[in-house]
Motif scaffolding. Structure first.
Motif, mmCIF file in Angstrom:
data_model
loop_
_atom_site.group_PDB
_atom_site.id
_atom_site.type_symbol
_atom_site.label_atom_id
_atom_site.label_comp_id
_atom_site.label_asym_id
_atom_site.label_seq_id
_atom_site.Cartn_x
_atom_site.Cartn_y
_atom_site.Cartn_z
ATOM 1 N N UNK A 231 0.780 -1.233 0.000
ATOM 2 C CA UNK A 231 0.000 0.000 0.000
ATOM 3 C C UNK A 231 0.814 1.286 0.000
ATOM 4 N N UNK A 232 2.128 1.177 -0.006
ATOM 5 C CA UNK A 232 2.948 2.379 0.168
ATOM 6 C C UNK A 232 2.892 3.288 -1.065
ATOM 7 N N UNK A 233 3.224 4.563 -0.858
ATOM 8 C CA UNK A 233 3.310 5.467 -2.013
ATOM 9 C C UNK A 233 4.769 5.762 -2.373
ATOM 10 N N UNK A 234 5.685 5.598 -1.414
ATOM 11 C CA UNK A 234 7.116 5.737 -1.708
ATOM 12 C C UNK A 234 7.860 4.588 -1.039
ATOM 13 N N UNK A 235 8.647 3.858 -1.827
ATOM 14 C CA UNK A 235 9.421 2.748 -1.300
ATOM 15 C C UNK A 235 10.899 3.071 -1.458
ATOM 16 N N UNK A 236 11.641 2.954 -0.345
ATOM 17 C CA UNK A 236 13.091 3.118 -0.426
ATOM 18 C C UNK A 236 13.719 1.745 -0.226
ATOM 19 N N UNK A 237 14.265 1.188 -1.299
ATOM 20 C CA UNK A 237 14.901 -0.125 -1.240
ATOM 21 C C UNK A 237 16.414 0.082 -1.121
ATOM 22 N N UNK A 238 17.002 -0.437 -0.041
ATOM 23 C CA UNK A 238 18.441 -0.279 0.164
ATOM 24 C C UNK A 238 19.105 -1.642 0.214
ATOM 25 N N UNK A 239 19.960 -1.929 -0.758
ATOM 26 C CA UNK A 239 20.756 -3.156 -0.720
ATOM 27 C C UNK A 239 19.935 -4.427 -0.780
ATOM 28 N N UNK A 240 18.829 -4.380 -1.495
ATOM 29 C CA UNK A 240 18.035 -5.584 -1.720
ATOM 30 C C UNK A 240 17.748 -5.663 -3.212
ATOM 31 N N UNK A 241 17.246 -6.804 -3.688
ATOM 32 C CA UNK A 241 17.221 -6.963 -5.143
ATOM 33 C C UNK A 241 15.874 -7.420 -5.708
ATOM 34 N N UNK A 242 14.781 -7.184 -4.987
ATOM 35 C CA UNK A 242 13.441 -7.525 -5.495
ATOM 36 C C UNK A 242 13.381 -8.979 -5.970
ATOM 37 N N UNK A 243 13.891 -9.860 -5.113
ATOM 38 C CA UNK A 243 13.918 -11.291 -5.398
ATOM 39 C C UNK A 243 12.494 -11.832 -5.509
ATOM 40 N N UNK A 244 12.315 -12.953 -6.191
ATOM 41 C CA UNK A 244 10.953 -13.471 -6.394
ATOM 42 C C UNK A 244 10.284 -13.944 -5.099
ATOM 43 N N UNK A 245 11.089 -14.287 -4.054
ATOM 44 C CA UNK A 245 10.473 -14.637 -2.759
ATOM 45 C C UNK A 245 9.960 -13.381 -2.051
ATOM 46 N N UNK A 246 10.413 -12.222 -2.498
ATOM 47 C CA UNK A 246 10.010 -10.966 -1.885
ATOM 48 C C UNK A 246 8.790 -10.387 -2.581
ATOM 49 N N UNK A 247 8.814 -10.417 -3.904
ATOM 50 C CA UNK A 247 7.821 -9.635 -4.639
ATOM 51 C C UNK A 247 6.467 -10.326 -4.773
ATOM 52 N N UNK A 248 6.437 -11.668 -4.705
ATOM 53 C CA UNK A 248 5.209 -12.334 -5.128
ATOM 54 C C UNK A 248 5.014 -12.024 -6.607
ATOM 55 N N UNK A 249 3.751 -11.923 -7.052
ATOM 56 C CA UNK A 249 3.580 -11.686 -8.489
ATOM 57 C C UNK A 249 4.003 -10.255 -8.827
ATOM 58 N N UNK A 250 4.899 -10.158 -9.805
ATOM 59 C CA UNK A 250 5.564 -8.878 -10.040
ATOM 60 C C UNK A 250 4.620 -7.824 -10.605
ATOM 61 N N UNK A 251 3.611 -8.251 -11.364
ATOM 62 C CA UNK A 251 2.739 -7.237 -11.970
ATOM 63 C C UNK A 251 1.754 -6.654 -10.964
ATOM 64 N N UNK A 252 1.698 -7.265 -9.754
ATOM 65 C CA UNK A 252 0.830 -6.697 -8.717
ATOM 66 C C UNK A 252 1.656 -6.241 -7.522
#
Lengths: 591, 180
Positions: free
Chosen positions: A280-301
């Motif tokens: 639900x966030x409007x601004x995401x600050x990702x530091x030193x992570x790589x949006x791995x598939x275990x993190x994102x779930x389905x990428x288009x959502x």
């Protein structure tokens, strides 16, 4: 000809290797001897600066070096022989590549004139390890050896850290050449990792952060790799902004679990509040992570309504899985420092009270709840008890891979970086026990515990013998449910409850096994046993195998069913058989 | 809709593919080509054409020209993945800079007598292909140009007795006074 016999830099290749280790401040190496490294072992025998830890299998050496590196921030060093010695290192090398762990692995090779002849214990080590190292070298000339070794340490430890292999043929180890200490020119001019973030991008990021209404910070292992200073800066950023923070599996400990802005881990088995905040966030600050598939779930959502800022030292991590709006290439610590400075100078704490109220509602769902029992030990309960028992101790935790790993991540609170060693990217069963060895070598007086599963721990069980030999009092806390629990969980959820080969029909008696290894065996069967047994485990200054019998069929929740988004988590209270079936029936079409 | 159950997200995205020509300047050391090719096969990228040769021997520099096809995201990934390899100096996307010249050389063997032989020679002339070997029943043509011109020439030779083709793959260089 000049007389070189008095030149102290004239030495054999084998001597150069030991000398280079000393010059790079290496105090411990993990290894296993064999024909193609005997000259190096001969040099090791004749000195006392570098201590060699003899493992029982090369894979154990690799994971031990990973644990050593992860818990100290210094490179782990491995020495193995040619052929099978090198191929046994493939798993730890791949593991270290996936989790960005600095390893320097020196392999012996058959003499240069035999390379390509299918000689005894020959394999194409640089060919086999090319895709599982950051870089590798075959050294054919003893006069190149010093340069290559120094470069190897530099490449392993700078930029995005990773494993490197230096393959040294036996004749090069015997040959005499000129050594030189590390110098700047030892490094490829083409290798220039970027450390400092672009100022304009940092300004853009600050503008986004300052205007955020529903922000989140999502940090990862890169913050740990960037050193203790980066974790300090991350904490400061959270304080200065007042933003909620979650972390990947690899990033646990960068922000303290007792910190008031902590949401818990995110991802497939992350907390409901962490995943909903991400969604639900409007601004995401990702530091030193790589949006791995275990993190994102389905990428288009994945977090559909947010502007995303991504700080990473590796440009190939940017836009790989998720498109980001403000990429910043640089070292996490360096960029966080600059970002903080700009934020403090130009922005003030945004008012996000409404966002925290919403998060409080998600928190109230208590997504890590489980049913307690007086008869059987619930695995979650066991870890909570372990966590309580270790409070006040100087504790390091390693894990194997599976349900116990996720429960450890959910229920063990980490206050500091470098305290949590787990195989995140590759998911290597058998990682935790040898990793604990490595951690204990680096921190001889600390309490080092491998939270293990009964299946994983058997993959590298032989290293208990190493623990006994080197008097490393590691504690192997086995959550024994007699199943490959995570495999079984997936079979229950996705494969019609057909439990194909996920039950261990025959397990060793771990207490007797401990006895056979010459270490201490402890067992707990009832919840009432735990306190006393844990106390004993911590008190005894010898290696321990702790057989903790837990509820056999407990599953790991909450969970993002495969093919679903962060806001479609399955919570434990709702995970009735029907709800689970429904969640996965829908998911099945999408996965 | 009957995809198998999986722990992974299997749905693929279907952005349109683009073809890009990449110039990669590398340290010419043992295994460097294997690294580049291994990257492409290991990560499932396409190689449409690959040309490599040492270009500055005193500096041990080689230039690799790769023609690859993929979605814009994949092309961006390929460039970053190449760029982070230790022996890689520079990666330039010749397609994006839009100011590059691409050439390929092919040798085309055609066998025939009579009218088809005359026709082959006439077409070769129109395409500015040179005869570099001839017998009473065959020609070997050397042709240089962009890939589509060469493909077109080969297609025209097919009914006239095409025997075999050797192509070098694409070499590319930027226009104007600046180097890459």
């Amino acid at each position: 000809m000049t007389d070189k016999s008095n030149d102290p830099n004239q030495m054999t290749g084998a001597a150069m290797i030991v000398r280079a280790l000393i010059d790079h401040g290496v105090q411990h190496i993990f290894g296993y001897p064999g024909g193609a490294v005997l000259p190096i072992y001969d040099e090791i025998f004749q000195q006392s600066d570098v201590e060699h830890i003899l493992v029982r299998h090369e894979q154990g050496a690799g994971h031990a070096a990973e644990g050593y590196a992860r818990s100290t921030g210094r490179p782990g060093v491995v020495l193995v022989t040619s052929g099978p010695g090198a191929t046994n290192m493939v798993t730890p090398l791949t593991d270290a590549l996936m989790d960005s762990i600095p390893l320097v692995c020196i392999t012996g090779q058959v003499p240069t004139h035999l390379i390509g002849n299918d000689a005894f214990q020959e394999c194409d080590t640089v060919g086999i390890t090319r895709p599982c190292t950051k870089h590798n070298w075959l050294v054919r000339d003893v006069n190149d050896l010093a340069k290559v070794l120094h470069e190897a340490f530099y490449v392993a430890t700078t930029g995005r850290p990773g494993p490197v292999v230096v393959d040294v043929p036996k004749d090069v180890q015997f040959a005499v050449g000129t050594y030189h200490p590390p110098r700047k020119s030892d490094v490829h001019v083409s290798y220039t990792p970027r450390v400092k973030g672009d100022a304009a991008q940092i300004r853009k990021a600050v503008a986004l952060l300052a205007a955020a209404k529903r922000p989140v910070i999502y940090s990862g292992g890169g913050v740990i790799n960037a050193g203790p200073e980066a974790s300090k800066l991350l904490r400061e950023l959270v304080d200065v902004t007042g933003f909620p923070i979650t972390s990947t599996l690899m990033g646990l400990g960068a922000y303290p679990a007792t910190g008031k802005n902590w949401l818990g881990m995110l991802g497939m088995h992350g907390t409901y509040e962490a995943n909903m905040t991400m969604h639900g966030c409007d601004v995401m600050l990702c530091v030193g992570a790589r949006f791995d598939d275990r993190i994102t779930g389905r990428t288009d959502a994945f977090s559909p309504g947010s502007k995303k800022i991504h700080i990473d030292i590796d440009p190939s991590s940017i836009n790989k899985n998720i498109h980001v709006d403000v990429p910043i290439i640089g070292d996490a610590g360096n960029v966080l420092g600059d970002l903080l400075q700009v934020f403090k100078a130009e922005a003030k704490k945004p008012d996000i009270k409404a966002w925290w109220q919403e998060i409080a509602k998600w928190r109230a769902r208590n997504s890590l709840a489980y049913k307690k029992s007086n008869d059987v030990i619930l695995p979650q309960y066991a870890i909570q008890k372990l966590f309580e028992a270790t409070r006040g101790h100087d504790t390091y935790i390693t894990t194997e891979v599976g349900q116990h790993q996720m429960w450890a991540a959910q229920f063990f609170g980490f206050e500091e970086p470098h305290r949590w060693m787990t195989s995140g990217g590759l998911g290597t069963m058998g990682y935790g026990l040898p990793a604990a060895l490595g951690v204990q070598v680096a921190h001889p007086d600390s309490l080092v515990i491998d939270i293990a599963g009964d299946a994983s721990v058997q993959m590298t069980m032989q290293e208990m013998s190493t623990a006994v030999q080197f008097e490393l009092p590691i504690k192997i806390f086995i959550l024994n449910n007699q199943y490959m629990g995570m495999v079984r969980q997936w079979q229950q959820l996705l494969h019609g409850n057909r439990l194909s080969h996920s039950y261990s029909e025959a397990l060793p008696d771990f207490v007797k096994l401990a006895d056979a290894f010459g270490c201490v065996g402890i067992q707990a069967i009832k919840p009432g046993d735990l306190d006393g047994a844990l106390k004993e485990m911590i008190k005894v200054k010898r290696p321990v195998l702790f057989d903790c019998r837990v509820a056999a069929l407990e599953n790991c929740f909450p969970m993002i069913p495969s093919g679903k988004a962060h806001n479609e988590m399955l919570l434990p209270a709702e995970a009735t058989d029907e709800a689970t079936a429904a969640a996965f029936a829908g998911g099945k079409a999408l996965v | 809709m009957n995809q198998p159950a999986s722990a992974y997200f299997l749905e693929e995205r279907h952005d349109p593919n683009e073809t890009h020509t990449l110039s990669v300047l590398v340290q010419n050391e043992p295994g460097v080509l294997a690294r580049v090719i291994g990257l492409f096969s290991g990560r499932g990228y396409n190689i449409d054409s690959l040309t490599v040769s040492e270009t500055e021997s005193h500096k041990h520099l080689s230039r690799i020209t790769i023609v690859t096809t993929g979605t814009p995201t994949v092309i961006e990934q390929i460039k970053h993945q190449l760029d982070r390899m230790i022996p890689v100096y520079r990666v330039v996307d010749m397609t994006i800079t839009g100011r590059s010249i691409e050439r390929e050389l092919a040798m085309v063997k055609v066998r025939g007598r009579g009218d088809s032989r005359v026709e082959a020679l006439r077409l070769a002339d129109a395409f500015r292909a040179r005869v570099i070997d001839a017998t009473t029943e065959s020609f070997v043509f050397e042709i240089t140009g962009n890939s589509s011109k060469i493909s077109q020439f080969i297609d025209l030779m097919r009914p006239l007795g095409l025997v075999e083709v050797a192509r070098t793959g694409v070499a590319a260089i930027g226009r104007g006074p600046e180097g890459m």
